[in-house]
Design an enzyme around this catalytic site. Structure first.
Site, PDB file in Angstrom:
ATOM      1  N   GLY A   1      39.407  82.478-112.864  1.00  0.00           N
ATOM      2  CA  GLY A   1      39.569  83.324-114.044  1.00  0.00           C
ATOM      3  C   GLY A   1      38.298  83.809-114.710  1.00  0.00           C
ATOM      4  O   GLY A   1      38.325  84.314-115.824  1.00  0.00           O
TER       5      GLY A   1
ATOM      6  N   MET B   1      31.945  72.102-103.153  1.00  0.00           N
ATOM      7  CA  MET B   1      31.055  72.208-104.303  1.00  0.00           C
ATOM      8  C   MET B   1      30.728  70.779-104.752  1.00  0.00           C
ATOM      9  O   MET B   1      31.183  70.298-105.809  1.00  0.00           O
ATOM     10  CB  MET B   1      31.717  73.017-105.423  1.00  0.00           C
ATOM     11  CG  MET B   1      31.809  74.495-105.085  1.00  0.00           C
ATOM     12  SD  MET B   1      32.867  75.435-106.196  1.00  0.00           S
ATOM     13  CE  MET B   1      34.432  75.289-105.324  1.00  0.00           C
TER      14      MET B   1
ATOM     15  N   ASP C   1      33.576  85.006-103.198  1.00  0.00           N
ATOM     16  CA  ASP C   1      34.393  84.035-103.922  1.00  0.00           C
ATOM     17  C   ASP C   1      34.144  84.159-105.420  1.00  0.00           C
ATOM     18  O   ASP C   1      33.088  83.802-105.912  1.00  0.00           O
ATOM     19  CB  ASP C   1      34.008  82.621-103.434  1.00  0.00           C
ATOM     20  CG  ASP C   1      34.861  81.539-104.052  1.00  0.00           C
ATOM     21  OD1 ASP C   1      34.682  80.363-103.668  1.00  0.00           O
ATOM     22  OD2 ASP C   1      35.702  81.855-104.924  1.00  0.00           O
TER      23      ASP C   1
ATOM     24  N   GLY D   1      42.296  84.873-105.877  1.00  0.00           N
ATOM     25  CA  GLY D   1      42.775  83.941-106.906  1.00  0.00           C
ATOM     26  C   GLY D   1      43.544  84.658-107.984  1.00  0.00           C
ATOM     27  O   GLY D   1      44.339  85.567-107.692  1.00  0.00           O
TER      28      GLY D   1
ATOM     29  N   HIS E   1      35.738  74.682 -99.286  1.00  0.00           N
ATOM     30  CA  HIS E   1      34.539  75.062-100.055  1.00  0.00           C
ATOM     31  C   HIS E   1      34.041  73.816-100.796  1.00  0.00           C
ATOM     32  O   HIS E   1      34.607  73.418-101.810  1.00  0.00           O
ATOM     33  CB  HIS E   1      34.922  76.181-101.039  1.00  0.00           C
ATOM     34  CG  HIS E   1      33.794  76.643-101.898  1.00  0.00           C
ATOM     35  ND1 HIS E   1      33.982  77.494-102.965  1.00  0.00           N
ATOM     36  CD2 HIS E   1      32.466  76.383-101.859  1.00  0.00           C
ATOM     37  CE1 HIS E   1      32.819  77.749-103.545  1.00  0.00           C
ATOM     38  NE2 HIS E   1      31.884  77.092-102.893  1.00  0.00           N
TER      39      HIS E   1
ATOM     40  N   ASP F   1      39.055  74.622-102.798  1.00  0.00           N
ATOM     41  CA  ASP F   1      37.879  74.319-103.615  1.00  0.00           C
ATOM     42  C   ASP F   1      37.801  72.833-103.910  1.00  0.00           C
ATOM     43  O   ASP F   1      38.711  72.271-104.534  1.00  0.00           O
ATOM     44  CB  ASP F   1      37.952  75.093-104.929  1.00  0.00           C
ATOM     45  CG  ASP F   1      37.658  76.565-104.711  1.00  0.00           C
ATOM     46  OD1 ASP F   1      38.431  77.406-105.188  1.00  0.00           O
ATOM     47  OD2 ASP F   1      36.664  76.858-104.024  1.00  0.00           O
TER      48      ASP F   1
ATOM     49  N   SER G   1      42.893  81.161-102.922  1.00  0.00           N
ATOM     50  CA  SER G   1      42.278  79.981-103.540  1.00  0.00           C
ATOM     51  C   SER G   1      43.417  79.038-103.929  1.00  0.00           C
ATOM     52  O   SER G   1      44.119  79.260-104.923  1.00  0.00           O
ATOM     53  CB  SER G   1      41.493  80.414-104.769  1.00  0.00           C
ATOM     54  OG  SER G   1      41.058  79.276-105.463  1.00  0.00           O
TER      55      SER G   1
ATOM     56  N   MET H   1      28.867  83.350-103.807  1.00  0.00           N
ATOM     57  CA  MET H   1      29.571  83.163-105.079  1.00  0.00           C
ATOM     58  C   MET H   1      29.333  84.400-105.933  1.00  0.00           C
ATOM     59  O   MET H   1      28.181  84.771-106.185  1.00  0.00           O
ATOM     60  CB  MET H   1      29.063  81.920-105.803  1.00  0.00           C
ATOM     61  CG  MET H   1      29.478  80.596-105.177  1.00  0.00           C
ATOM     62  SD  MET H   1      31.236  80.453-104.855  1.00  0.00           S
ATOM     63  CE  MET H   1      31.924  80.700-106.485  1.00  0.00           C
TER      64      MET H   1
ATOM     65  N   MET I   1      35.586  70.063-105.812  1.00  0.00           N
ATOM     66  CA  MET I   1      34.554  69.982-106.847  1.00  0.00           C
ATOM     67  C   MET I   1      34.361  68.521-107.278  1.00  0.00           C
ATOM     68  O   MET I   1      35.338  67.785-107.396  1.00  0.00           O
ATOM     69  CB  MET I   1      34.976  70.823-108.054  1.00  0.00           C
ATOM     70  CG  MET I   1      35.241  72.288-107.710  1.00  0.00           C
ATOM     71  SD  MET I   1      35.655  73.241-109.189  1.00  0.00           S
ATOM     72  CE  MET I   1      36.162  74.800-108.444  1.00  0.00           C
TER      73      MET I   1
ATOM     74  N   HIS J   1      41.804  78.727 -98.751  1.00  0.00           N
ATOM     75  CA  HIS J   1      40.527  78.376 -99.387  1.00  0.00           C
ATOM     76  C   HIS J   1      40.749  77.187-100.317  1.00  0.00           C
ATOM     77  O   HIS J   1      41.499  77.287-101.302  1.00  0.00           O
ATOM     78  CB  HIS J   1      39.991  79.574-100.176  1.00  0.00           C
ATOM     79  CG  HIS J   1      38.633  79.374-100.749  1.00  0.00           C
ATOM     80  ND1 HIS J   1      37.484  79.565-100.015  1.00  0.00           N
ATOM     81  CD2 HIS J   1      38.242  78.974-101.981  1.00  0.00           C
ATOM     82  CE1 HIS J   1      36.429  79.303-100.783  1.00  0.00           C
ATOM     83  NE2 HIS J   1      36.859  78.936-101.975  1.00  0.00           N
TER      84      HIS J   1
HETATM   85  C1  DX5 Z   1      35.560  79.799-108.265  1.00  0.00           C
HETATM   86  C2  DX5 Z   1      36.699  79.436-107.373  1.00  0.00           C
HETATM   87  C3  DX5 Z   1      37.708  80.422-106.876  1.00  0.00           C
HETATM   88  C4  DX5 Z   1      37.995  81.733-107.503  1.00  0.00           C
HETATM   89  C5  DX5 Z   1      39.414  81.870-108.068  1.00  0.00           C
HETATM   90  O1  DX5 Z   1      34.728  78.662-108.321  1.00  0.00           O
HETATM   91  O2  DX5 Z   1      36.083  79.023-106.168  1.00  0.00           O
HETATM   92  O3  DX5 Z   1      38.874  79.674-106.767  1.00  0.00           O
HETATM   93  O4  DX5 Z   1      37.128  82.065-108.528  1.00  0.00           O
HETATM   94  O5  DX5 Z   1      39.752  83.209-108.102  1.00  0.00           O
HETATM   95  P1  DX5 Z   1      39.652  84.104-109.433  1.00  0.00           P
HETATM   96  O6  DX5 Z   1      38.195  84.158-109.772  1.00  0.00           O
HETATM   97  O7  DX5 Z   1      40.235  85.442-109.033  1.00  0.00           O
HETATM   98  O8  DX5 Z   1      40.476  83.406-110.491  1.00  0.00           O
HETATM   99 ZN    ZN Z   2      35.684  78.596-103.683  1.00  0.00          ZN
END
Ligand code: DX5
Ligand code: ZN
Length: 221
Positions: free
Chosen positions: A145, A68, A176, A198, A66, A35, A8, A137, A37, A33
């Site tokens: 986190g 969102m 994810d 992540g 991804h 993200d 991520s 998801m 948003m 990956h």
């Molecule tokens: C959640 C995110 C991810 C992911 C990150 O919306 O798409 O980037 O949760 O990894 P973690 O959850 O391990 O911090």
């Molecule tokens: Zn994602």
């Protein structure tokens, strides 16, 4: 086929992004990956089209974008993707999921439908011919986190069975959210193929990127 790792990129230390991309290549990472948003579909902003362009310029690793964002079918042209890149659109973000998936494929991308934790697997029924992957998801989208939503583990197995029963074994499942070393093992057993990595795994403070990647590889063998 071994499980694939998709770091991520929102979790990368942006001050060290160029080195991180080199490290990912050396570690045989399969996807980046990214993200995206919009602060509307999810309560956060992160990366954008220019960031994706920079990744394309400085790395040969395929993107796994991804989205969102609301109405993704109207915004796909903002993003640089093509042959070999995955683009996921959220079922919940548009009245036209099939149109969005078809638009991704029309540009050579691999079309993936993303489902939020509460969205039933059955929504895939009428989209099967238009998708190459399903992104499940395992946390509520928007932040790194977070903690795994336990029910989503069985949803992985349910999705695998749903696809296989309809002759779509070729459709991959990506997970994810809180893909920790322990959770990754369970997710793999349930049928996941691609793992968004992540803060819970490869960026975990307890180890180096190389050691953490090795540990995750073992869990998703
Ligand atoms: C959640 C995110 C991810 C992911 C990150 O919306 O798409 O980037 O949760 O990894 P973690 O959850 O391990 O911090
Ligand atoms: Zn994602």
């Amino acid at each position: 086929m071994r499980g694939k790792i998709a770091p991520s990129v929102m979790c990368v230390d942006f001050m060290r992004l160029a080195e991180a991309l080199k490290d990912f290549a050396a570690l045989g990472i399969e996807y980046l990956h990214v993200d995206i948003m919009d602060g509307c579909f999810v309560p956060n902003y992160t990366l954008g089209p220019d960031f994706c362009r920079a990744l394309k310029e400085h790395s040969r690793i395929p993107l796994d974008i991804h989205l969102m964002i609301t109405q993704p079918e109207r915004k796909l042209d903002w993003f640089p993707f093509g042959e070999g890149d995955y683009v996921s659109v959220h079922y919940e973000a548009t009245p036209h999921p099939i149109r969005a998936l078809q638009a991704v494929r029309a540009r050579g991308g691999k079309a993936m439908l993303a489902l939020n934790p509460a969205t039933p697997v059955g929504v895939l029924e009428n989209c099967l011919d238009d998708l190459d992957g399903v992104l499940l998801m395992t946390v509520n989208p928007g932040y790194a986190g977070q903690k795994l939503i336990p029910r989503t583990l069985d949803k992985i197995a349910e999705t695998r069975a749903f696809l296989d029963a309809r002759g779509f074994a070729r459709v991959e499942i990506e997970v994810d959210g809180n893909v920790s070393f322990e959770n990754a093992l369970k997710m793999r057993e349930k049928g996941a193929d691609i793992f968004v990595a992540g803060t819970s795994s490869i960026f975990h403070k307890g180890g180096s990127l190389a050691d953490n990647t090795e540990k995750l590889r073992k869990a998703i063998r």
